[in-house]
Design an enzyme around this catalytic site. Structure first.
Site, PDB file in Angstrom:
ATOM      1  N   ARG A  75     -49.966  17.683-126.748  1.00 39.18           N
ATOM      2  CA  ARG A  75     -48.533  17.913-126.572  1.00 39.18           C
ATOM      3  C   ARG A  75     -47.807  17.973-127.919  1.00 39.18           C
ATOM      4  O   ARG A  75     -46.891  18.769-128.113  1.00 39.18           O
ATOM      5  CB  ARG A  75     -47.922  16.833-125.676  1.00 39.18           C
ATOM      6  CG  ARG A  75     -48.073  17.179-124.193  1.00 39.18           C
ATOM      7  CD  ARG A  75     -48.164  15.970-123.321  1.00 39.18           C
ATOM      8  NE  ARG A  75     -46.987  15.127-123.324  1.00 39.18           N
ATOM      9  CZ  ARG A  75     -46.967  13.875-122.901  1.00 39.18           C
ATOM     10  NH1 ARG A  75     -48.068  13.314-122.466  1.00 39.18           N
ATOM     11  NH2 ARG A  75     -45.867  13.170-122.929  1.00 39.18           N
ATOM     12  N   ARG A  98     -48.691   8.632-115.443  1.00 35.41           N
ATOM     13  CA  ARG A  98     -48.718  10.020-115.911  1.00 35.41           C
ATOM     14  C   ARG A  98     -50.110  10.485-116.294  1.00 35.41           C
ATOM     15  O   ARG A  98     -50.764   9.897-117.146  1.00 35.41           O
ATOM     16  CB  ARG A  98     -47.767  10.188-117.097  1.00 35.41           C
ATOM     17  CG  ARG A  98     -46.341  10.455-116.643  1.00 35.41           C
ATOM     18  CD  ARG A  98     -45.428  10.674-117.814  1.00 35.41           C
ATOM     19  NE  ARG A  98     -45.712  11.897-118.559  1.00 35.41           N
ATOM     20  CZ  ARG A  98     -44.876  12.429-119.429  1.00 35.41           C
ATOM     21  NH1 ARG A  98     -43.712  11.859-119.653  1.00 35.41           N
ATOM     22  NH2 ARG A  98     -45.199  13.525-120.072  1.00 35.41           N
ATOM     23  N   LYS A 111     -36.270  11.053-126.422  1.00 31.84           N
ATOM     24  CA  LYS A 111     -35.294  11.920-125.753  1.00 31.84           C
ATOM     25  C   LYS A 111     -34.877  11.345-124.408  1.00 31.84           C
ATOM     26  O   LYS A 111     -33.707  11.325-124.082  1.00 31.84           O
ATOM     27  CB  LYS A 111     -35.871  13.325-125.503  1.00 31.84           C
ATOM     28  CG  LYS A 111     -36.241  14.086-126.757  1.00 31.84           C
ATOM     29  CD  LYS A 111     -36.612  15.522-126.446  1.00 31.84           C
ATOM     30  CE  LYS A 111     -37.855  15.658-125.579  1.00 31.84           C
ATOM     31  NZ  LYS A 111     -39.104  15.241-126.236  1.00 31.84           N
ATOM     32  N   ARG A 139     -38.505  24.919-124.448  1.00 28.28           N
ATOM     33  CA  ARG A 139     -39.655  24.429-125.209  1.00 28.28           C
ATOM     34  C   ARG A 139     -40.276  25.522-126.067  1.00 28.28           C
ATOM     35  O   ARG A 139     -41.244  25.262-126.769  1.00 28.28           O
ATOM     36  CB  ARG A 139     -40.706  23.917-124.237  1.00 28.28           C
ATOM     37  CG  ARG A 139     -40.953  22.416-124.337  1.00 28.28           C
ATOM     38  CD  ARG A 139     -42.045  22.078-123.341  1.00 28.28           C
ATOM     39  NE  ARG A 139     -42.579  20.759-123.460  1.00 28.28           N
ATOM     40  CZ  ARG A 139     -42.061  19.670-122.938  1.00 28.28           C
ATOM     41  NH1 ARG A 139     -40.907  19.716-122.320  1.00 28.28           N
ATOM     42  NH2 ARG A 139     -42.691  18.522-123.057  1.00 28.28           N
ATOM     43  N   ARG A 160     -48.352   4.267-126.301  1.00 31.98           N
ATOM     44  CA  ARG A 160     -48.029   4.746-124.951  1.00 31.98           C
ATOM     45  C   ARG A 160     -49.316   4.974-124.143  1.00 31.98           C
ATOM     46  O   ARG A 160     -49.393   4.601-122.977  1.00 31.98           O
ATOM     47  CB  ARG A 160     -47.242   6.056-125.101  1.00 31.98           C
ATOM     48  CG  ARG A 160     -46.617   6.566-123.838  1.00 31.98           C
ATOM     49  CD  ARG A 160     -45.387   7.386-124.224  1.00 31.98           C
ATOM     50  NE  ARG A 160     -45.215   8.549-123.381  1.00 31.98           N
ATOM     51  CZ  ARG A 160     -44.273   9.477-123.560  1.00 31.98           C
ATOM     52  NH1 ARG A 160     -43.445   9.387-124.574  1.00 31.98           N
ATOM     53  NH2 ARG A 160     -44.153  10.496-122.752  1.00 31.98           N
TER      54      ARG A 160
HETATM   55  P1  ADP Z   1     -42.942  14.851-123.190  1.00 36.15           P
HETATM   56  O1  ADP Z   1     -43.081  13.426-122.783  1.00 36.15           O
HETATM   57  O2  ADP Z   1     -44.080  15.346-124.019  1.00 36.15           O
HETATM   58  O3  ADP Z   1     -41.613  15.167-123.769  1.00 36.15           O
HETATM   59  P2  ADP Z   1     -42.295  16.086-120.594  1.00 36.15           P
HETATM   60  O4  ADP Z   1     -42.238  14.970-119.635  1.00 36.15           O
HETATM   61  O5  ADP Z   1     -41.020  16.725-121.004  1.00 36.15           O
HETATM   62  O6  ADP Z   1     -43.173  15.705-121.876  1.00 36.15           O
HETATM   63  O7  ADP Z   1     -43.255  17.264-119.994  1.00 36.15           O
HETATM   64  C1  ADP Z   1     -44.575  17.007-119.588  1.00 36.15           C
HETATM   65  C2  ADP Z   1     -45.318  18.323-119.351  1.00 36.15           C
HETATM   66  O8  ADP Z   1     -44.588  19.145-118.415  1.00 36.15           O
HETATM   67  C3  ADP Z   1     -45.475  19.216-120.575  1.00 36.15           C
HETATM   68  O9  ADP Z   1     -46.569  18.860-121.381  1.00 36.15           O
HETATM   69  C4  ADP Z   1     -45.640  20.596-119.917  1.00 36.15           C
HETATM   70  O10 ADP Z   1     -46.930  20.789-119.383  1.00 36.15           O
HETATM   71  C5  ADP Z   1     -44.677  20.528-118.753  1.00 36.15           C
HETATM   72  N1  ADP Z   1     -43.335  21.021-119.139  1.00 36.15           N
HETATM   73  C6  ADP Z   1     -42.181  20.292-119.172  1.00 36.15           C
HETATM   74  N2  ADP Z   1     -41.135  21.047-119.570  1.00 36.15           N
HETATM   75  C7  ADP Z   1     -41.642  22.290-119.794  1.00 36.15           C
HETATM   76  C8  ADP Z   1     -41.085  23.518-120.237  1.00 36.15           C
HETATM   77  N3  ADP Z   1     -39.772  23.633-120.539  1.00 36.15           N
HETATM   78  N4  ADP Z   1     -41.905  24.595-120.355  1.00 36.15           N
HETATM   79  C9  ADP Z   1     -43.197  24.510-120.069  1.00 36.15           C
HETATM   80  N5  ADP Z   1     -43.802  23.386-119.666  1.00 36.15           N
HETATM   81  C10 ADP Z   1     -43.042  22.277-119.515  1.00 36.15           C
END
Ligand code: ADP
Length: 190
Positions: A147, A136, A13, A88, A127
């Site tokens: 996740r 991260r 994404k 989400r 990763r």
């Molecule tokens: P990924 O690489 O899994 O797509 P992101 O970088 O989007 O992850 O998000 C990392 C973390 O930030 C998530 O695991 C969650 O804890 C938090 N987070 C991000 N966006 C949201 C959301 N819309 N609602 C709740 N938690 C979120």
């Protein structure tokens, strides 16, 4: 163009959102990036989110809904935006619909990057291996698997939610990156 990019962790994404941003000027709004910035800056939101994020769980809905509501008021999103990592879960999607309705607007499309779990688990392991001790806190195999589980449980139902509203466009996220970009552009009529 107001767009959601939907897809599991590791689906690409962020990469695709960046490309659309560079090419069309739609601004990528990643709740993950915004939350990481809040953690780094040590804000109240950051303090609330830090441990939850490190475990791979979701931060409370009102936190992310508030962040997005404020962000889409900024003038730099005039050409449009790409929501990456938000909504989400169905509650966030409903809050977003309400929020946009209140502003007299609506989403143009929801693009889902479809990727099989087997491929994701491989990407996740790569990763995790690449980021050992890296930037991260949640890029270790355990948090990444969490996740993915949270995605299936809470985020995947959004695909049916938006399909029901006639807004979902599914794209094969297992093709090579340029092909995925082409498919997204075709789906959006760009
Ligand atoms: P990924 O690489 O899994 O797509 P992101 O970088 O989007 O992850 O998000 C990392 C973390 O930030 C998530 O695991 C969650 O804890 C938090 N987070 C991000 N966006 C949201 C959301 N819309 N609602 C709740 N938690 C979120």
């Amino acid at each position: 163009m107001k767009l959601i990019l939907l897809g599991p962790p590791g689906a690409g994404k962020g990469t695709q959102a960046k490309r659309l941003e560079d090419k069309y000027g739609f601004v990528q709004l990643s709740t993950g990036d915004m939350l990481r910035a809040a953690v780094a800056a040590g804000t109240e939101t950051g303090k609330k989110a830090e441990a939850i994020m490190a475990r791979g769980e979701l931060v409370p809905n009102e936190v992310v809904v508030g962040i997005i509501a404020e962000r889409i008021e900024q003038p730099d999103v005039a050409k449009g935006y790409i929501l990456d990592g938000f909504p989400r879960n169905v509650a966030q999607a409903e809050a977003l619909d309400e929020m946009l309705k209140g502003k007299g607007t609506a989403l143009d499309a929801v693009v889902e990057l479809v990727v099989d779990d087997g491929i994701l688990l491989k990407r996740i392991e790569t990763r995790a291996a690449e980021t050992v001790g890296g930037a991260r806190a949640d890029d270790n195999a355990e948090a990444l698997k969490k996740r993915l589980a949270v995605y299936h449980e809470q985020t995947a139902p959004l695909s049916a939610y938006y399909k029901g509203k006639g807004r979902l466009k599914a794209v094969d996220g297992m093709k090579e990156m340029d092909e995925v970009t082409r498919q997204i552009e075709a789906a959006l009529g760009l």
